[in-house]
Design an enzyme around this catalytic site. Sequence first.
Site, PDB file in Angstrom:
ATOM      1  N   SER A 168       0.786  -1.385  -0.371  1.00  0.00           N
ATOM      2  CA  SER A 168      -0.166  -0.312  -0.058  1.00  0.00           C
ATOM      3  C   SER A 168       0.948   1.333  -0.022  1.00  0.00           C
ATOM      4  O   SER A 168       1.923   1.176  -0.160  1.00  0.00           O
ATOM      5  CB  SER A 168      -0.905  -0.067   1.363  1.00  0.00           C
ATOM      6  OG  SER A 168       0.228   0.124   2.203  1.00  0.00           O
ATOM      7  N   LYS A 169       0.175   2.391  -0.091  1.00  0.00           N
ATOM      8  CA  LYS A 169       1.408   3.659  -0.021  1.00  0.00           C
ATOM      9  C   LYS A 169       2.319   3.730   0.934  1.00  0.00           C
ATOM     10  O   LYS A 169       3.226   4.617   0.309  1.00  0.00           O
ATOM     11  CB  LYS A 169      -0.600   4.450   0.312  1.00  0.00           C
ATOM     12  CG  LYS A 169      -0.889   5.430  -1.120  1.00  0.00           C
ATOM     13  CD  LYS A 169      -0.217   6.425  -1.503  1.00  0.00           C
ATOM     14  CE  LYS A 169      -0.587   6.139  -3.424  1.00  0.00           C
ATOM     15  NZ  LYS A 169       0.270   5.844  -3.627  1.00  0.00           N
TER      16      LYS A 169
END
Length: 485
Positions: A249-250
């Site tokens: 994820s980010k």
Amino acid sequence: MVRVRYAPSPTGTLHIGGARTALFNFLFARHHQGTMVLRVEDTDQARLIPGSEAAMMEGLRSLGIVWDEGPDVGGAYGPYRQSERRDLYRRYLSQLEASGRAYRCYCTPAELEADRQRQRAQGLPPRYVGRCRSLTPADWAEREGLPYVLRLKVPSQGRTVVQDLIRGAVEFEHAVLDDFVLCKSDGTPVYNFAAAVDDYTMAISHVIRGEEHLSNTPKQILVSQALEFPLPAYAHVPMILAPDRSKLSKRHGATSVEEYRAQGILPEALVNYLLLLGWSPPEEREIMSLAEAIGWFDLARVQKTAAIYDLKKLEWMNGQYLRLLPIERVVDAVRPFLDARGIAVQAGPPLDQVVALTRERARTLVELAENLRFFYEPPQAYEAKGVAKYFEEPAVGERLERVAAALELLATWDHDALAQTFDRLAEELGLKRAQLIHPVRLAVTGRTVGPGLFELLAVLGPGETVHRVRRAAEAVLAGAVPIAD
Ligand code: GLU
């Protein structure tokens, strides 16, 4: 005849997982002299992001992944956007309705929600209860005008087996697959239906996609069987996980092709890195060209276990490519990074020579741009660590003056002449050569590390070198050395 597809939904940018799926499809197609199709899955108009389709295509092309058929290039199996294939879906939906393999479901959202709550309370998985399953066309006629969805009549007994080329046979009990929706009440076809229809009507031979879609595959098989389509072969490539094995994820940093580009990762390196996320070549080797990978690519060498994303390795790979690619290619690649930093290279030494000297030490184009800045901009301040080590001694100012004076007299400005000058001067001053080299490097570059001093001075040129050495000498003698933070 091998025909594969990459089928992105245009709901964002090209993500590393999508790029890897596209790459494996592309390699498989090229290896088998087959056809690569790009299909845009844009049925869910609510999730569409304007510009996403074009951005994804651009991302793929930047990596050297090209397709033979697609919305932009056309082909015999078009249209290649699902939003333009509605008539086709309508035909197959009617066929399913007519054959009794699909049925109209008039359950309201409130009824479905009540079902779900009851199931939750009983600890059961959410599942359509089949309220409308046995309605007849006569019942449908009675409900004329009411909104309905179409559901597939999934056999209540037995199981569907996915024969996966990577994972082997994977079984799904029908008891866990409910009568899923094929088409929403507004006429929008649902992914599992549209994908099955498209894979058949586009004559796809192999569906190669991420493991997250494995649970969709039995549904697509059931749709295909209901329509009497022959099945494509399926291959589900492993997930890409973060180093801690969580979902990428980010917070794990860049994950889109665009972001990598902005961070100074070369497409050549990114594509090579993606190759190794779940696949390994038959030779003990990590650096390889796309052409070599095409020659080797084989689904049998795709692993079953998750691939672990490792930014350090990507940067290492990029560093390898910075050294390996032709100088002109690296020069072109670094230019936008120089522009973005306002580093004006027109007035300074030739960029190709500078890149040749500095690329060894950079892992990204951002680092390379920063590393070569000093060739075009005299240091405004000097590294603190270096100042403490090399500029503290009062005698250094005079030594730097001596260096400047000697260099000013040099008739030939090249590596060997520079080396000789430093040797001679060191001897005269009763110093080791290193005792001159380090302060001069700091004076010229503001830093303590970098390319070999004589190579770098040779490229920097006499005027600029002498000027910088003198400036540093003055600062040291005045006891006013600006320190970089
Ligand atoms: N549109 C789907 C996605 O972007 C593609 C799934 C497939 O390859 O069938 O995940």
